[in-house]
Design a protein around this motif. Structure first.
Motif, PDB file in Angstrom:
ATOM      1  N   UNK A  24       3.219   1.474   2.343  1.00 29.19           N
ATOM      2  CA  UNK A  24       3.531   2.863   2.010  1.00 29.19           C
ATOM      3  C   UNK A  24       3.164   3.722   3.219  1.00 29.19           C
ATOM      4  N   UNK A  25       4.139   4.386   3.820  1.00 26.29           N
ATOM      5  CA  UNK A  25       3.911   5.181   5.025  1.00 26.29           C
ATOM      6  C   UNK A  25       3.707   6.659   4.687  1.00 26.29           C
ATOM      7  N   UNK A  26       4.612   7.217   3.890  1.00 28.54           N
ATOM      8  CA  UNK A  26       4.535   8.626   3.512  1.00 28.54           C
ATOM      9  C   UNK A  26       5.029   8.764   2.080  1.00 28.54           C
ATOM     10  N   UNK A  27       4.177   9.290   1.232  1.00 29.02           N
ATOM     11  CA  UNK A  27       4.516   9.470  -0.182  1.00 29.02           C
ATOM     12  C   UNK A  27       4.313  10.941  -0.535  1.00 29.02           C
ATOM     13  N   UNK A  28       5.370  11.533  -1.087  1.00 30.28           N
ATOM     14  CA  UNK A  28       5.310  12.884  -1.649  1.00 30.28           C
ATOM     15  C   UNK A  28       6.087  12.859  -2.949  1.00 30.28           C
ATOM     16  N   UNK A  29       5.939  13.880  -3.764  1.00 36.94           N
ATOM     17  CA  UNK A  29       6.673  13.893  -5.029  1.00 36.94           C
ATOM     18  C   UNK A  29       8.167  13.693  -4.789  1.00 36.94           C
ATOM     19  N   UNK A  30       8.725  12.705  -5.492  1.00 32.80           N
ATOM     20  CA  UNK A  30      10.160  12.380  -5.422  1.00 32.80           C
ATOM     21  C   UNK A  30      10.616  11.969  -4.028  1.00 32.80           C
ATOM     22  N   UNK A  31       9.719  11.436  -3.216  1.00 27.71           N
ATOM     23  CA  UNK A  31      10.041  11.049  -1.837  1.00 27.71           C
ATOM     24  C   UNK A  31       9.139   9.882  -1.445  1.00 27.71           C
ATOM     25  N   UNK A  32       9.686   8.992  -0.621  1.00 21.98           N
ATOM     26  CA  UNK A  32       8.826   7.996   0.006  1.00 21.98           C
ATOM     27  C   UNK A  32       9.444   7.500   1.298  1.00 21.98           C
ATOM     28  N   UNK A  33       8.569   7.046   2.164  1.00 14.95           N
ATOM     29  CA  UNK A  33       8.928   6.345   3.388  1.00 14.95           C
ATOM     30  C   UNK A  33       8.086   5.083   3.377  1.00 14.95           C
ATOM     31  N   UNK A  34       8.766   3.930   3.372  1.00  8.00           N
ATOM     32  CA  UNK A  34       8.063   2.652   3.340  1.00  8.00           C
ATOM     33  C   UNK A  34       8.545   1.784   4.494  1.00  8.00           C
ATOM     34  N   UNK A  35       7.772   0.736   4.775  1.00  3.41           N
ATOM     35  CA  UNK A  35       8.078  -0.138   5.899  1.00  3.41           C
ATOM     36  C   UNK A  35       7.887  -1.587   5.480  1.00  3.41           C
ATOM     37  N   UNK A  36       8.678  -2.482   6.109  1.00  2.00           N
ATOM     38  CA  UNK A  36       8.586  -3.899   5.790  1.00  2.00           C
ATOM     39  C   UNK A  36       8.948  -4.724   7.021  1.00  2.00           C
ATOM     40  N   UNK A  37       8.078  -5.655   7.427  1.00  4.27           N
ATOM     41  CA  UNK A  37       8.438  -6.561   8.523  1.00  4.27           C
ATOM     42  C   UNK A  37       9.351  -7.672   8.006  1.00  4.27           C
TER      43      UNK A  37
END
Length: 137
Positions: A24-37
Motif C-alpha cells: 500500500x503506497x498511498x491510501x485516501x478515501x475512495x482512492x489508492x495507489x498500490x505496488x507489486x513486483x
C-alpha cells in the motif's frame, strides 16, 4: 478506523494480495495507489505477465479503494484493456480513482503502469455496496 487503517486491515486478511506482495503506497478515501513486483510465478507461457495476474492486481486496487471508508463493497462488473505486456522484474503500480458514486454503487478507474511509467492496463470496476461494515466481515 481511517482509510489507511481500513486498507491495512483488508490486506491483513487478503492472502492472495499478500502472495502477490502488494504494498500500500498511498491510501485516501475512495482512492489508492498500490505496488507489486513481478516474479517468475506470475508469467505465462510467452514469458510475459499472465493476464489474470494483471486483472487480479487491478481488482485488489478496486477493493482497497472502494472499501477503505469502512463500508463494504463487492465487485459487480469489471473490464480491462491490456495495453503492454509486463515481464519478470517489472514493478507494477495501480492507481484507483472514484469517478462516480450512487447510494448503492460506485465506479472506479484503475490505471496500471510499470516502473518506467508505461501504461500496462486500463481497468474499470463497478462495485455494489452491501450495507455492511468491513470490520463485520
Amino acid at each position: 478506523m481511517n482509510a489507511t487503517e481500513t486498507a491495512q486491515y483488508i490486506l491483513n486478511q487478503d492472502f492472495f494480495s499478500q502472495w502477490m506482495n502488494i504494498q500500500l503506497i498511498d491510501i485516501r478515501e475512495n482512492y489508492c495507489l498500490i505496488e507489486m513486483p513481478i516474479k517468475k510465478e506470475m508469467l505465462n507461457g510467452l514469458k510475459t505477465v499472465h493476464g489474470g495476474i494483471t486483472f487480479a492486481f487491478a481488482d485488489s486496487a478496486l477493493a482497497f479503494s472502494s472499501n477503505n471508508r469502512g463500508d463494504a463493497a463487492v465487485a459487480l462488473n469489471c473490464s480491462i484493456n491490456f495495453l503492454k505486456a509486463g515481464k519478470e522484474g517489472d514493478v507494477f503500480r495501480a492507481e484507483s480513482i472514484l469517478v462516480n458514486e450512487t447510494r448503492k454503487t460506485a465506479v472506479y478507474d484503475i490505471s496500471i503502469t510499470n516502473q518506467n511509467q508505461e501504461n500496462i492496463a486500463k481497468f474499470v470496476g463497478t462495485v455494489y455496496k452491501i450495507n455492511r461494515k468491513v470490520a463485520e466481515l
